[in-house]
Enzyme design. Structure first.
Site, short mmCIF file in Angstrom:
data_model
loop_
_atom_site.label_atom_id
_atom_site.label_comp_id
_atom_site.label_asym_id
_atom_site.label_seq_id
_atom_site.Cartn_x
_atom_site.Cartn_y
_atom_site.Cartn_z
N ARG A 29 0.80 -1.23 0.00
CA ARG A 29 0.00 0.00 0.00
C ARG A 29 0.83 1.27 0.00
NH1 ARG A 29 -3.31 -1.60 5.15
NH2 ARG A 29 -1.28 -2.61 5.50
N SER A 30 1.80 1.39 0.93
CA SER A 30 2.49 2.69 1.04
C SER A 30 3.39 3.01 -0.15
CB SER A 30 3.22 2.84 2.38
OG SER A 30 4.20 1.87 2.56
N ASP A 44 -5.64 -4.00 3.28
CA ASP A 44 -4.38 -4.70 3.02
C ASP A 44 -4.59 -5.75 1.93
OD1 ASP A 44 -2.06 -6.13 3.10
OD2 ASP A 44 -2.04 -6.43 5.26
P1 4NP Z 1 1.49 -3.60 3.10
O1 4NP Z 1 1.08 -5.15 2.94
O2 4NP Z 1 1.39 -3.31 4.59
O3 4NP Z 1 0.48 -2.90 2.31
O4 4NP Z 1 2.91 -3.49 2.57
C1 4NP Z 1 1.67 -6.17 3.67
C2 4NP Z 1 2.89 -6.67 3.29
C3 4NP Z 1 3.46 -7.71 4.00
C4 4NP Z 1 2.80 -8.26 5.08
C5 4NP Z 1 1.58 -7.74 5.48
C6 4NP Z 1 1.01 -6.69 4.78
N1 4NP Z 1 3.37 -9.34 5.78
O5 4NP Z 1 2.73 -9.84 6.72
O6 4NP Z 1 4.50 -9.76 5.46
#
Ligand code: 4NP
Length: 168
Positions: A18-19, A134
């Site tokens: 997302r970011s 997410d």
């Molecule tokens: P983000 O998504 O927060 O949008 O970068 C995710 C990326 C990795 C994980 C969780 C959310 N993870 O649990 O590894």
């Protein structure tokens, strides 16, 4: 730190979905409006240090004209509260985490300006105060939703900055 007037940090959990998407979309949206804004991104976790954005995020973003390939993940630090004017959380968990870090920064450095903290969707009437969901365990439509929401919320921030004259 680049020599820009207004520095914004987009923050999610992993800094690979997302970011990074929000970073590039907000940067391009602000640039198109000729606002003097510099955007970066970080994660509240250190799950993916130095990793490029998730291949799925890259694949969908490039279809909409957003190139994420040069970005690399990093974890947010207390120093970021001195470097940035505004730190944008992609969801409410991130927001809680950022508020705790902001309080810690203010406790340690009471005489310094601390970055403000807000939701990515803070002024976005289409998704008002909603999280950017997410997409990590999701499918194509979840990655497309991140792009649509980041576009909508970036446009809302630009409008807000223009209306409030907080960035020229
Ligand atoms: P983000 O998504 O927060 O949008 O970068 C995710 C990326 C990795 C994980 C969780 C959310 N993870 O649990 O590894």
């Amino acid at each position: 730190m680049k020599n820009a007037k207004y520095n914004v940090l987009c923050v999610c959990l992993g800094n690979i979905c997302r970011s990074p998407t929000a970073e590039v979309i907000l940067q391009q949206t602000a640039q198109r409006a000729r606002l003097n804004v510099w955007v970066d991104s970080a994660g509240t976790s250190n799950y993916h240090p130095n990793k490029a954005p998730d291949p799925r995020s890259q694949k969908y973003a490039i279809q909409y004209g957003y190139d994420l390939s040069a970005l690399r993940a990093r974890q947010i630090t207390l120093e970021d509260f001195a470097k940035f004017n505004l730190i944008l959380a992609m969801d409410h968990d991130n927001l809680c985490h950022l508020k705790d870090l902001q309080a810690e920064f203010k406790r340690l450095y009471p005489n310094q300006n601390a970055a403000e903290v807000a939701l990515m969707s803070e002024h976005d009437t289409a998704y008002l105060k909603q999280p950017v969901p997410d997409p990590y365990y999701g499918e194509a439509k979840d990655f497309e939703r991140v792009i649509a929401q980041c576009e909508s919320s970036s446009a809302a921030w630009v409008k807000y900055w223009q209306n409030t004259h907080s960035v020229e």
